[in-house]
Design a protein around this motif. Structure first.
Motif, PDB file in Angstrom:
ATOM      1  N   PHE A  63     -68.443 -13.573 -43.322  1.00  0.00           N
ATOM      2  CA  PHE A  63     -68.714 -14.933 -42.606  1.00  0.00           C
ATOM      3  C   PHE A  63     -68.311 -16.203 -43.398  1.00  0.00           C
ATOM      4  O   PHE A  63     -67.876 -16.108 -44.703  1.00  0.00           O
ATOM      5  CB  PHE A  63     -69.995 -14.889 -42.457  1.00  0.00           C
ATOM      6  CG  PHE A  63     -70.760 -13.896 -41.538  1.00  0.00           C
ATOM      7  CD1 PHE A  63     -70.768 -14.123 -40.054  1.00  0.00           C
ATOM      8  CD2 PHE A  63     -71.272 -13.184 -42.072  1.00  0.00           C
ATOM      9  CE1 PHE A  63     -71.323 -13.095 -39.453  1.00  0.00           C
ATOM     10  CE2 PHE A  63     -71.775 -11.932 -41.294  1.00  0.00           C
ATOM     11  CZ  PHE A  63     -71.667 -12.058 -39.944  1.00  0.00           C
ATOM     12  N   ALA A  82     -77.072 -13.481 -41.519  1.00  0.00           N
ATOM     13  CA  ALA A  82     -75.642 -13.080 -40.928  1.00  0.00           C
ATOM     14  C   ALA A  82     -75.229 -12.029 -41.649  1.00  0.00           C
ATOM     15  O   ALA A  82     -74.819 -10.828 -40.844  1.00  0.00           O
ATOM     16  CB  ALA A  82     -74.553 -14.229 -41.169  1.00  0.00           C
ATOM     17  N   TYR A  86     -74.825  -7.983 -39.797  1.00  0.00           N
ATOM     18  CA  TYR A  86     -73.477  -7.565 -39.730  1.00  0.00           C
ATOM     19  C   TYR A  86     -73.446  -5.929 -39.701  1.00  0.00           C
ATOM     20  O   TYR A  86     -72.997  -5.219 -38.529  1.00  0.00           O
ATOM     21  CB  TYR A  86     -72.548  -7.848 -40.832  1.00  0.00           C
ATOM     22  CG  TYR A  86     -71.091  -7.348 -40.855  1.00  0.00           C
ATOM     23  CD1 TYR A  86     -70.285  -8.288 -40.122  1.00  0.00           C
ATOM     24  CD2 TYR A  86     -70.775  -6.039 -41.116  1.00  0.00           C
ATOM     25  CE1 TYR A  86     -68.802  -7.521 -40.000  1.00  0.00           C
ATOM     26  CE2 TYR A  86     -69.424  -5.567 -40.848  1.00  0.00           C
ATOM     27  CZ  TYR A  86     -68.494  -6.469 -40.320  1.00  0.00           C
ATOM     28  OH  TYR A  86     -67.020  -6.125 -40.249  1.00  0.00           O
ATOM     29  N   THR A 101     -66.085 -14.063 -39.452  1.00  0.00           N
ATOM     30  CA  THR A 101     -66.830 -15.077 -38.548  1.00  0.00           C
ATOM     31  C   THR A 101     -66.942 -16.216 -38.849  1.00  0.00           C
ATOM     32  O   THR A 101     -67.601 -16.354 -39.919  1.00  0.00           O
ATOM     33  CB  THR A 101     -67.735 -14.032 -37.616  1.00  0.00           C
ATOM     34  OG1 THR A 101     -67.395 -12.716 -37.449  1.00  0.00           O
ATOM     35  CG2 THR A 101     -68.415 -14.879 -36.903  1.00  0.00           C
ATOM     36  N   TYR A 128     -72.940 -18.422 -28.560  1.00  0.00           N
ATOM     37  CA  TYR A 128     -71.554 -17.861 -29.086  1.00  0.00           C
ATOM     38  C   TYR A 128     -70.531 -18.425 -27.904  1.00  0.00           C
ATOM     39  O   TYR A 128     -70.680 -18.035 -26.762  1.00  0.00           O
ATOM     40  CB  TYR A 128     -71.756 -16.427 -28.952  1.00  0.00           C
ATOM     41  CG  TYR A 128     -70.154 -15.817 -29.070  1.00  0.00           C
ATOM     42  CD1 TYR A 128     -69.434 -15.637 -30.002  1.00  0.00           C
ATOM     43  CD2 TYR A 128     -69.742 -15.190 -27.759  1.00  0.00           C
ATOM     44  CE1 TYR A 128     -67.973 -15.354 -30.074  1.00  0.00           C
ATOM     45  CE2 TYR A 128     -68.328 -14.606 -27.727  1.00  0.00           C
ATOM     46  CZ  TYR A 128     -67.531 -14.831 -28.832  1.00  0.00           C
ATOM     47  OH  TYR A 128     -66.342 -14.467 -28.855  1.00  0.00           O
ATOM     48  N   PHE A 161     -74.388 -12.597 -32.864  1.00  0.00           N
ATOM     49  CA  PHE A 161     -73.410 -11.921 -33.453  1.00  0.00           C
ATOM     50  C   PHE A 161     -73.131 -10.731 -32.483  1.00  0.00           C
ATOM     51  O   PHE A 161     -71.957 -10.241 -32.414  1.00  0.00           O
ATOM     52  CB  PHE A 161     -73.868 -11.454 -35.025  1.00  0.00           C
ATOM     53  CG  PHE A 161     -72.712 -10.535 -35.638  1.00  0.00           C
ATOM     54  CD1 PHE A 161     -71.399 -11.390 -35.778  1.00  0.00           C
ATOM     55  CD2 PHE A 161     -72.942  -9.350 -36.129  1.00  0.00           C
ATOM     56  CE1 PHE A 161     -70.443 -10.515 -36.502  1.00  0.00           C
ATOM     57  CE2 PHE A 161     -71.998  -8.690 -36.941  1.00  0.00           C
ATOM     58  CZ  PHE A 161     -70.692  -9.344 -36.971  1.00  0.00           C
TER      59      PHE A 161
END
Length: 287
Positions: A63, A82, A86, A101, A128, A161
């Protein structure tokens, strides 16, 4: 003499390409749109990245977190959440991302609303869109005494995510209700979190599938629309098996409509699926 900034030229070129791709995107049939969609997403991501070029960055293995000085002391927490999201998300969808990302942290609700053109009535912890995850600063919504574990388990990272990876896998071929249901399901699997409030219990008049498919964002009871979406996805996974849910996603990846992907995978027509998940949810999701 005017000095030409090469970054500006690159940006203008990217925008020109994006406009051309968007024009093609709306002119061709649905299946070919799936080939163009990643280019549209890439253009939108490049635009957002350029517009936030002056924000500070914190980079991890998977990220790039962009933030303002106000969130200097929260950026590592966001990055940790994050990275922790993942592996379970990419494993669930069987898809690793080639590029890192981008995550944008907005310092307050007004900045997040401004980014999306929202009214003052709208609010979210995370969104998102266009290949980028955009978050409201944890400082705004976390309670005093909350820990990083609280942020990981009740924050928006797994959910948003999942949207991003799902979007990559299916090239945008999905109705809103299914991606929301799927993101909630993964969040439920990973963190055990389910959004339950008094207004989204399933013992009331529910929205039809046409309403969920055609007008999701404009439905009066958004919490109920989200809960119904989760119920439909949980029904597939818990009654027919997680592999069947993955097959539905595979059908979307191949360009099938959600109706065909579900009917073909479960061996029942879509109307029967609609009746079945409602009956199952009335018993198994009473809260």
């Amino acid at each position: 003499m005017k000095i030409i900034n090469h970054s500006d030229v690159t940006m203008l070129t990217s925008l020109a390409v994006l406009l051309a791709v968007v024009f093609l995107f709306v002119q061709v049939p649905a299946r070919p749109q799936m080939w163009l969609y990643p280019l549209v997403r890439q253009g939108a991501q490049a635009k957002l990245n350029y517009e936030t070029r002056n924000m500070a960055e914190f980079e991890t293995e998977h990220f790039i977190v962009k933030y303002t000085p106000a969130d200097r002391d929260t950026v590592q927490m966001v990055a940790q959440a994050a990275e922790q999201a993942y592996k379970p998300v990419t494993k669930e969808l069987g898809h690793d991302l080639k590029d890192k990302t981008i995550i944008l942290i907005y310092p307050d609700k007004n900045e997040l609303r401004k980014a999306f053109g929202w009214s003052n009535n709208e609010s979210a912890m995370g969104v998102y869109w266009g290949g980028v995850i955009q978050l409201l600063s944890p400082k705004v919504w976390m309670k005093e005494g909350d820990s990083i574990e609280d942020f990981i388990h009740t924050g928006p990272m797994v959910h948003e995510f999942t949207h991003l990876v799902f979007d990559h896998v299916t090239s945008g071929n999905y109705p809103r209700w299914f991606t929301e249901g799927f993101a909630q399901y993964v969040e439920y699997q990973v963190n055990g979190y389910e959004w339950i409030i008094p207004t989204n219990t399933l013992d009331q008049k529910l929205y039809t599938m046409d309403q969920l498919s055609d007008d999701f964002d404009n439905l009066d009871n958004q919490a109920l629309a989200y809960r119904q979406s989760l119920a439909a996805v949980r029904y597939i996974a818990e009654v027919h098996g997680d592999e069947k849910l993955k097959q539905v996603v595979s059908g979307l990846k191949k360009g099938q409509s959600i109706e065909k992907a579900i009917s073909q995978t479960l061996g029942i027509n879509f109307a029967d699926f609609d009746a079945a998940w409602r009956e199952w949810a009335a018993i198994n999701m009473k809260n």
